[in-house]
Scaffold this motif. Structure first.
Motif, mmCIF file in Angstrom:
data_model
loop_
_atom_site.group_PDB
_atom_site.id
_atom_site.type_symbol
_atom_site.label_atom_id
_atom_site.label_comp_id
_atom_site.label_asym_id
_atom_site.label_seq_id
_atom_site.Cartn_x
_atom_site.Cartn_y
_atom_site.Cartn_z
ATOM 1 N N LEU A 207 0.833 -1.190 0.000
ATOM 2 C CA LEU A 207 0.000 0.000 0.000
ATOM 3 C C LEU A 207 0.876 1.251 0.000
ATOM 4 N N SER A 208 0.443 2.246 -0.744
ATOM 5 C CA SER A 208 1.097 3.555 -0.734
ATOM 6 C C SER A 208 0.009 4.606 -0.610
ATOM 7 N N ALA A 209 0.072 5.400 0.444
ATOM 8 C CA ALA A 209 -0.932 6.441 0.681
ATOM 9 C C ALA A 209 -0.247 7.801 0.693
ATOM 10 N N ILE A 210 -0.932 8.801 0.172
ATOM 11 C CA ILE A 210 -0.379 10.159 0.139
ATOM 12 C C ILE A 210 -1.476 11.146 0.509
ATOM 13 N N HIS A 211 -1.122 12.105 1.362
ATOM 14 C CA HIS A 211 -2.086 13.100 1.815
ATOM 15 C C HIS A 211 -1.437 14.476 1.773
ATOM 16 N N SER A 377 -2.708 3.922 -3.200
ATOM 17 C CA SER A 377 -2.494 2.917 -4.230
ATOM 18 C C SER A 377 -2.235 1.593 -3.539
ATOM 19 N N GLY A 378 -2.757 0.528 -4.126
ATOM 20 C CA GLY A 378 -2.583 -0.762 -3.485
ATOM 21 C C GLY A 378 -2.291 -1.864 -4.471
ATOM 22 N N LEU A 379 -1.394 -2.755 -4.093
ATOM 23 C CA LEU A 379 -1.078 -3.927 -4.891
ATOM 24 C C LEU A 379 -1.138 -5.125 -3.958
#
Length: 420
Positions: A207-211, A377-379
């Motif tokens: 998972l990649s998160a951006i805020h 984003s998730g893989l």
């Protein structure tokens, strides 16, 4: 002998002839007296330049595919979040799968560690930023282990931690991962991971998160906001929007080759800014985007170095966008990771693994104070089966393109606003 398959759901110059001998002696003297790390610094600058170019090229191809498929609606997504997630995945890819990913990112023959180092530089820059938070996480099926090198690279370079989870308990697993995404995006991204994407064959989820929450360097006065018409791509159709206004000293220019004007609005106490490209004609967005594909952000920004006072009209808007990227990435040349992926450097298992899907969700809100934006984003890995002149007017009352970029023109977010 039968074998279970696993699936990943988810990113000299030639010197002048004259004076050649003298120049050679001079350069030898300079080289001998250079600081020890000067060559390393030069190499680092070149590597950074190549890296940002590869990011821009990939972002451009990705945006072209998304706009062609969803150009009739408002779009927002985070190229950097997707790129980071794919880059983490690339660290565990091998053979033809790795070659395809490298080709899509235009990083063939580049050192894999060097690429990770460049991501590290960006992630480290914003690690403690109050405005931009980028977070990465790996969830691994219980009783499975990650290869030490893969774990070390993601931990050290991508600031990603590894946590075991029972994917067979798909509802509980999805809930746990969604809580992490919500935490890292300040509750902006909810219900990101669907329990339908998880099962007993799932092996790993990246998972990649951006805020982002930025305040304009110079805000818009709320009392200047008025209800105005916004023209959609259909010139005969208008919608009501809250149109903000300010007159400010801005980086601005007209680009005749794009048939558009460009404006850059900086955020306070940051190297981040919003770049807005506004077509000259109401229905000119598709043509402008086609031309933009052949124009680099570096060229645009260099032509906007001079500041001038501009009458800025910008709509308040809030957009949420969710997309499955499997088809898009396949069209961009990453088909093997979905059909016959080779990710042998990820987990300590003999199971072959491939990508089942790539998920992405983002939102953005623009108002008088600034901008709020978030994405994830998730893989997931699963068993395969000059003189004073009048101030110009920049009136964004028809479809336009926008991007939130850093000082190196890395696109943290980008999108189009086409209707209210």
């Amino acid at each position: 002998m039968s074998c279970r398959c696993a699936v990943i759901s988810i990113v000299l110059t030639v010197f002048g002839i004259i004076g050649c001998i003298a120049l050679g002696i001079f350069l030898k003297f300079r080289m001998d007296h250079q600081p020890k790390n000067s060559i390393e610094i030069l190499h680092s600058d070149i590597t950074k330049y190549e890296f940002t170019n590869s990011l821009e090229a990939f972002s451009g191809k990705l945006f072209k595919e998304l706009s062609q498929a969803h150009g009739d609606k408002n779009i927002v997504y985070s190229p950097f979040s997707i790129e980071t997630c794919l880059a983490m995945t690339r660290q565990g890819a091998e053979n033809e799968t790795a070659k395809e990913m490298d080709a899509s990112f235009e990083t063939e023959d580049k050192n894999l560690r060097s690429i990770a180092d460049n991501y590290h530089t960006i992630l480290e820059k914003y690690e403690k930023s109050p405005m931009l938070n980028v977070a990465n996480k790996i969830y691994v099926q219980q009783n499975y282990k990650v290869h030490e090198e893969f774990n070390r690279t993601l931990s050290n370079e991508f600031f990603s931690s590894v946590e075991n989870i029972d994917f067979s308990q798909n509802v509980a697993a999805a809930s746990r991962m969604n809580k992490w995404v919500e935490l890292k995006t300040e509750n902006a991204i909810k219900d990101f991971v669907s329990s339908d994407n998880l099962n007993a064959d799932t092996r790993l989820m990246l998972l990649s998160a951006i805020h982002f929450k930025g305040e304009w360097a110079t805000g818009f006065a709320p009392e200047a906001t008025t209800e105005e018409d916004f023209h959609t791509s259909d010139v005969n159709n208008t919608q009501k929007v809250q149109l903000m206004y300010k007159k400010d000293l801005c980086h601005y220019n007209t680009f005749y080759d794009l048939d558009a004007s460009a404006l850059r609005l900086p955020y306070k106490n940051s190297d981040l800014s919003m770049l807005i490209l506004l077509p000259n004609s109401i229905n000119g967005l598709p043509a402008m985007l086609e031309k933009l594909a052949n124009t680099t952000f570096d060229t645009i920004m260099k032509d906007m170095e001079t500041q001038t006072y501009v009458n800025v009209y910008l709509p308040k808007f809030k957009v949420e966008f969710e997309v499955e990227l499997k088809d898009v990435l396949s069209k961009m040349g990453m088909g093997k990771m979905f059909s016959s992926g080779d990710f042998g450097s990820m987990l300590k298992t003999s199971e072959p693994m491939s990508v089942s899907n790539v998920m992405h969700k983002a939102l953005i809100e623009v108002n008088e104070e600034g901008t709020k934006a978030a994405a994830a984003s998730g893989l997931a890995i699963t068993a395969r089966s000059g003189a004073e002149i009048p101030s110009p007017f920049f009136r964004a009352d028809h479809p336009f393109y926008y991007a939130i970029i850093d000082e190196d023109n890395v696109r943290m977010f980008e999108g189009i606003f086409v209707n209210a």
